[in-house]
Design a protein around this motif. Structure first.
Motif: not given
Length: 485
Positions: A170-196
């Motif tokens: 625990t207490g670590v970032f999972n590189i898996t989700w910071l790379g390609g596997q997190g891309m769609v999640g990153a798109i959703i977060v980036g756009l929603l944060v920008g809009w809100s």
């Protein structure tokens, strides 16, 4: 009648089909997606260089790099650039969205990053669990303790100690989700944060300090209320998903990203992408911009997944490598320019007889080497030219199908995830993204383009030559008339 039909179809495309497509492409979200992803490009290319260096395909050199520790250094550089692709995306998209709205953008980008971190579980599987299945190897790669033996030895320990050794770190970032596997999640977060974030600033949800406070300080207080609300909402979302022993990124990956990757990474997906680029360009609309923006959402994760497999030495279709990646799009479907028009260049240089085609061939030669073909698109032209429409549509589709099949049947290996810049010349880019076999195949695609374009270009050139000769004859006749007078 034929011209009327063509004109009617052109009017339908321009008046009915293109307006909603262009309206979609020019929405705030798509512009933020397109421009925000550009910020990741330098890190992708730099990371690709280190990916190549950490996987030199020469055994003696690779062994020396491993023994001296340089392979680990190259891996570190790759992981910190290409390996965290989603970080650059989530910051860039929120930043661009808010910047386009006319507000201070960096706080929004940082808020987006904090949100992206917050919604994911900060843990990874214990390495011991991996050893229980894979076993223990030495520096030379020789198995010294099988997975079964590791499990047997752990089973001898007290249960409390077993639990500690196999519990997640625990207490670590999972590189898996910071790379390609997190891309769609990153798109959703980036756009929603920008809009809100933009919406709250627009409504005046901000702390306003006296004029005596320095502007640099006041701007940070301006961001505090929107950022605080967004992060608080993200915390509750994390809490809800934690109740089900998962997080939002894993949920989005399973619900959206995996199906989208499967859809794009198919023969049908390759055909649609190959056809769509030329289709839009034929009507004068930037096909590369439209298709690249939309398809990139699906293809970038495919590229990142292949890069991870390549780095681990497991790049194969059996291990889950993808056939259609962003480099499949950039370095095959758009090779030498949209429509893969190198065949036209070769015809223009060696077989053309009309002055127009010969002149444009000389102008287009150098741009074509770097995958740019606007001189042909608008000068020949290819745009709205029914005489060259068939090869313009057909060539990228044929090459998309054939490239998919040669990878599928193992004739050439899957693309390795290295992101060669789209301006990299043919054959050179093939070697970078797939080795010598891919370079040879890329050279073959140039011959395919030539074979498809040649008969159509010959007919079009003959028509232009006839028109040029008619103009010359008319000028000569006018000159004789003037002399007679």
């Amino acid at each position: 009648m034929e011209n009327t039909k063509k004109s009617g179809f052109g009017e339908f495309v321009n008046n009915k089909l293109m307006p909603p497509i262009m309206k979609f492409v020019n929405t705030k979200a798509i512009k933020a997606l397109q421009d925000g992803m550009i910020y990741s490009l330098p890190f992708i290319i730099i990371g690709s260089v280190f990916l190549i260096l950490s996987n030199i395909p020469i055994p003696s050199v690779a062994a020396w790099l491993t023994a001296t520790g340089w392979s680990a250094f190259f891996t570190q550089a790759y992981t910190a650039t290409f390996g965290v692709l989603s970080i650059w995306a989530v910051v860039g998209m929120a930043y661009v969205y808010v910047r386009n709205e006319g507000y201070e953008a960096l706080p929004a980008g940082l808020t987006s990053l904090a949100t992206f971190f917050l919604i994911q579980m900060m843990n990874i599987d214990n390495p011991i669990k991996g050893l229980m299945s894979s076993g223990v190897t030495n520096s030379a790669g020789k198995m010294v303790l099988t997975g079964k033996a590791v499990t047997a030895n752990i089973d001898k320990l007290p249960h409390a100690l077993q639990g500690v050794m196999t519990a997640p770190v625990t207490g670590v970032f999972n590189i898996t989700w910071l790379g390609g596997q997190g891309m769609v999640g990153a798109i959703i977060v980036g756009l929603l944060v920008g809009w809100s974030y933009s919406a709250m600033i627009r409504k005046g949800w901000k702390i306003t300090l006296p004029e005596q406070v320095p502007a640099s300080v006041a701007k940070q207080f301006t961001a505090m209320i929107p950022a605080g609300i967004i992060i608080t909402v993200a915390m509750f979302i994390f809490a809800i998903f934690s109740h089900f022993n998962t997080d939002l990124l894993q949920y989005v990956y399973n619900l959206l990203e995996l199906p989208m990757q499967g859809l794009s990474d198919s023969l049908g997906g390759a055909i649609v992408i190959g056809f769509a680029v030329s289709f839009f360009w034929f009507f004068g609309v930037h096909g590369g911009l439209i298709v690249g923006t939309i398809a990139g959402v699906f293809l970038m994760p495919n590229t990142a997944a292949n890069a991870a497999l390549y780095h681990a030495g497991k790049l194969s279709l059996a291990n889950g490598a993808h056939i259609v990646t962003n480099e499949f799009y950039n370095n095959f479907i758009n090779l030498t320019g949209s429509g893969i028009t190198i065949g036209l260049v070769i015809f223009a240089l060696f077989a053309a007889k009309s002055a127009q085609v010969k002149t444009l061939g000389k102008i287009e030669l150098v741009p074509a080497i770097f995958n740019i073909n606007e001189p042909f698109l608008f000068g020949l032209p290819l745009v709205m030219n029914p005489l060259l429409a068939i090869p313009f549509f057909l060539t990228p589709v044929v090459i998309a199908i054939s490239t998919y099949l040669v990878i599928y049947f193992g004739i050439v290996p899957p693309l390795n995830g290295v992101a060669a810049p789209w301006t990299t010349p043919a054959v050179v880019s093939g070697f970078l993204i797939g080795g010598w076999k891919m370079a040879i195949w890329q050279a073959c695609t140039l011959l395919i383009s030539t074979g498809i374009y040649f008969p159509f270009a010959k007919k079009y050139d003959a028509l232009l030559l006839k028109q040029e000769n008619a103009k010359e004859a008319a000028k000569a006749a006018d000159g004789e008339t003037v002399d007679a007078q």
